[in-house]
Scaffold this motif. Structure first.
Motif, PDB file in Angstrom:
ATOM      1  N   MET A   1      80.186   2.324  15.101  1.00 24.72           N
ATOM      2  CA  MET A   1      79.993   2.057  16.581  1.00 24.72           C
ATOM      3  C   MET A   1      79.164   3.394  17.130  1.00 24.72           C
ATOM      4  O   MET A   1      79.279   4.481  16.439  1.00 24.72           O
ATOM      5  CB  MET A   1      81.215   1.681  17.094  1.00 24.72           C
ATOM      6  N   ASP A   2      78.629   3.150  18.306  1.00 27.35           N
ATOM      7  CA  ASP A   2      78.184   4.275  19.211  1.00 27.35           C
ATOM      8  C   ASP A   2      78.815   4.239  20.478  1.00 27.35           C
ATOM      9  O   ASP A   2      79.543   4.848  21.062  1.00 27.35           O
ATOM     10  CB  ASP A   2      76.888   4.543  18.753  1.00 27.35           C
ATOM     11  N   CYS A   3      78.051   3.027  21.058  1.00 28.10           N
ATOM     12  CA  CYS A   3      78.189   3.188  22.790  1.00 28.10           C
ATOM     13  C   CYS A   3      79.418   2.323  22.882  1.00 28.10           C
ATOM     14  O   CYS A   3      80.082   2.581  23.966  1.00 28.10           O
ATOM     15  CB  CYS A   3      76.903   2.364  23.202  1.00 28.10           C
ATOM     16  N   SER A   4      79.647   1.526  22.018  1.00 27.52           N
ATOM     17  CA  SER A   4      80.842   0.389  22.564  1.00 27.52           C
ATOM     18  C   SER A   4      80.591  -0.263  23.739  1.00 27.52           C
ATOM     19  O   SER A   4      81.722  -0.871  24.223  1.00 27.52           O
ATOM     20  CB  SER A   4      82.093   1.233  22.342  1.00 27.52           C
TER      21      SER A   4
ATOM     22  N   GLY B   1      77.729  -2.482  24.000  1.00 26.89           N
ATOM     23  CA  GLY B   1      76.716  -3.475  23.590  1.00 26.89           C
ATOM     24  C   GLY B   1      75.368  -3.103  24.066  1.00 26.89           C
ATOM     25  O   GLY B   1      74.645  -3.811  24.201  1.00 26.89           O
ATOM     26  N   VAL B   2      75.002  -1.692  23.936  1.00 26.89           N
ATOM     27  CA  VAL B   2      73.610  -1.045  24.387  1.00 26.89           C
ATOM     28  C   VAL B   2      73.194  -0.756  22.920  1.00 26.89           C
ATOM     29  O   VAL B   2      71.822  -0.889  22.827  1.00 26.89           O
ATOM     30  CB  VAL B   2      73.722  -0.056  25.286  1.00 26.89           C
ATOM     31  N   CYS B   3      73.906  -0.028  21.996  1.00 23.12           N
ATOM     32  CA  CYS B   3      72.850   0.620  20.862  1.00 23.12           C
ATOM     33  C   CYS B   3      72.686  -0.509  19.594  1.00 23.12           C
ATOM     34  O   CYS B   3      71.700  -0.183  18.670  1.00 23.12           O
ATOM     35  CB  CYS B   3      73.753   1.735  20.471  1.00 23.12           C
ATOM     36  N   GLY B   4      73.563  -1.250  19.414  1.00 16.97           N
ATOM     37  CA  GLY B   4      73.423  -2.080  18.198  1.00 16.97           C
ATOM     38  C   GLY B   4      73.955  -1.585  16.825  1.00 16.97           C
ATOM     39  O   GLY B   4      73.922  -2.140  15.790  1.00 16.97           O
TER      40      GLY B   4
ATOM     41  N   CYS C   1      77.068  -1.520  15.858  1.00 20.10           N
ATOM     42  CA  CYS C   1      78.065  -2.254  15.576  1.00 20.10           C
ATOM     43  C   CYS C   1      77.734  -3.466  14.781  1.00 20.10           C
ATOM     44  O   CYS C   1      78.798  -4.321  14.657  1.00 20.10           O
ATOM     45  CB  CYS C   1      79.108  -2.209  16.486  1.00 20.10           C
TER      46      CYS C   1
ATOM     47  N   CYS D   1      81.612  -4.781  19.213  1.00 19.89           N
ATOM     48  CA  CYS D   1      82.115  -4.111  20.463  1.00 19.89           C
ATOM     49  C   CYS D   1      82.228  -5.234  21.495  1.00 19.89           C
ATOM     50  O   CYS D   1      82.835  -4.996  22.408  1.00 19.89           O
ATOM     51  CB  CYS D   1      81.429  -2.896  20.718  1.00 19.89           C
TER      52      CYS D   1
HETATM   53 FE1  FES Z   1      76.804   0.057  20.475  1.00 22.37          FE
HETATM   54 FE2  FES Z   1      78.322  -2.033  20.046  1.00 22.37          FE
HETATM   55  S1  FES Z   1      78.754   0.129  19.610  1.00 22.37           S
HETATM   56  S2  FES Z   1      76.318  -2.047  20.771  1.00 22.37           S
END
Ligand code: FES
Length: 338
Positions: free
Chosen positions: A38-41, A43-46, A48, A81
């Protein structure tokens, strides 16, 4: 209410988590000390992104198309996420378990019984400290007592049962075979680690064709238990190949599945030309067009490498590309799933 989520990591290890109603998978995993990618948690970065192999879920609409496109969503790619399960699910996680700060589960189990079913097959029954969770068809590593050696065996029992069952090929001179036939006793303790493997039952509506060679029957028994538990109405055909009549085991259990599963039939196939079995020869000799259903079928194949190769070749020659095709080769000399 909660759902059981199987996380299949890239290194073949499976871990199970519980996801509460309305809870996102990423949050449930974190709560149970597994750090999924995960990164942004948000729904932005993809980062996860995973693949959901089975089960029902909602993704909502609060994510960007850059993170998950419509095509990816249609192919059951998910953002953990954002993913809220509404049933038990199986999720393929595209990284190794260690990257998620988790790993293989090890547990001790008492031997309940060691049953010689034939000259070539032994049933091992164990009772672990806590019920074993796995996907029907998967295997676990068992350490041979007094040695550092592991052997891999597919479960033949229903996931989550108090007792775990295995069908083990009696290999002359094999380390596990020697332990089972000469030294193992009820009450002994075994160390199990797993579960593992991508050979497991998928819950589709297609007909099922199971092809088992010898103790390759084990994962099919586990799958049949699960299908019976779900009161499946699917058409299920099992071709069970052995060398000679005395190698046929668990026939009463197979017959009993006819009562529990209205669409189930099983056919023994015996190589021995002297056998009284109506189906003599190899499993490939008895694959019918009706069973293959023009490819609209889920095929599960477990047996020694020559059998797996022969069936793969036979499908190719018949120009059949099954909608679902999963196989497990076992190496008889090691009694190990590969
Ligand atoms: Fe970034 Fe899910 S953690 S889209």
């Amino acid at each position: 209410m909660s759902f059981t989520i199987a996380l299949n990591f890239e290194d073949g290890i499976t871990r199970f988590i519980q996801c509460n109603a309305g809870e996102k998978v990423l949050d449930a995993a974190y709560r149970q000390k597994m750090n999924l990618p995960m990164d942004c948690s948000d729904g932005v970065c993809g980062t996860c992104k995973c693949h959901c192999a089975s089960g029902d879920y909602a993704l909502g609409e609060d994510f960007l198309a850059e993170a998950l496109s419509d095509e990816e969503a249609a192919a059951r790619q998910v953002l953990t996420c954002q993913m809220i399960p509404s049933s038990d699910c199986v999720i393929d996680v595209p990284v190794a378990s260690a990257q998620c700060k988790t790993g293989i589960t090890t547990t001790d189990a008492d031997v309940v019984a060691i049953n010689a079913l034939s000259d070539t097959a032994i049933e091992l029954v164990v009772r672990p400290e806590t019920p074993l969770h796995f996907l029907s068809g998967q295997y676990i590593n068992i350490q041979i007592p007094g040695t550092p050696h592991l052997r891999a065996y597919s479960f033949s029992s229903l996931p989550g049962s108090q007792e775990g069952r295995f069908l083990i090929r009696n290999v002359p001179g094999g380390l596990m075979s020697q332990w089972l036939t000469q030294r193992g006793q009820p009450g002994d303790t075994l160390t199990l680690s797993g579960p593992m493997g991508s050979f497991y039952l998928r819950h589709t509506v297609r007909p099922v064709l199971m092809l088992a060679g010898g103790t390759g029957l084990a994962p099919m028994l586990s799958m049949l238990e699960t299908l019976a538990q779900r009161q499946s109405q699917r058409q299920i055909t099992l071709l069970y190949g052995v060398t000679s009549d005395v190698d046929l085991v668990k026939t009463e259990a197979l017959d009993a599945f006819r009562q529990k599963l209205p669409g189930f039939r099983w056919l023994p196939v015996v190589t021995d030309a002297q056998s009284a079995c109506p189906q003599r020869g190899f499993v490939t000799d008895h694959l019918s067009d009706e069973m293959l259903n023009q490819g609209e079928v889920d095929i599960y194949l477990c047996g020694p490498p020559p059998m797996v190769n022969a069936i793969t070749m036979a499908l190719r020659e018949r120009n059949i590309t099954p909608a679902g095709f999963w196989y497990e080769k076992f190496i008889a000399s090691q009694s190990a799933a590969a």
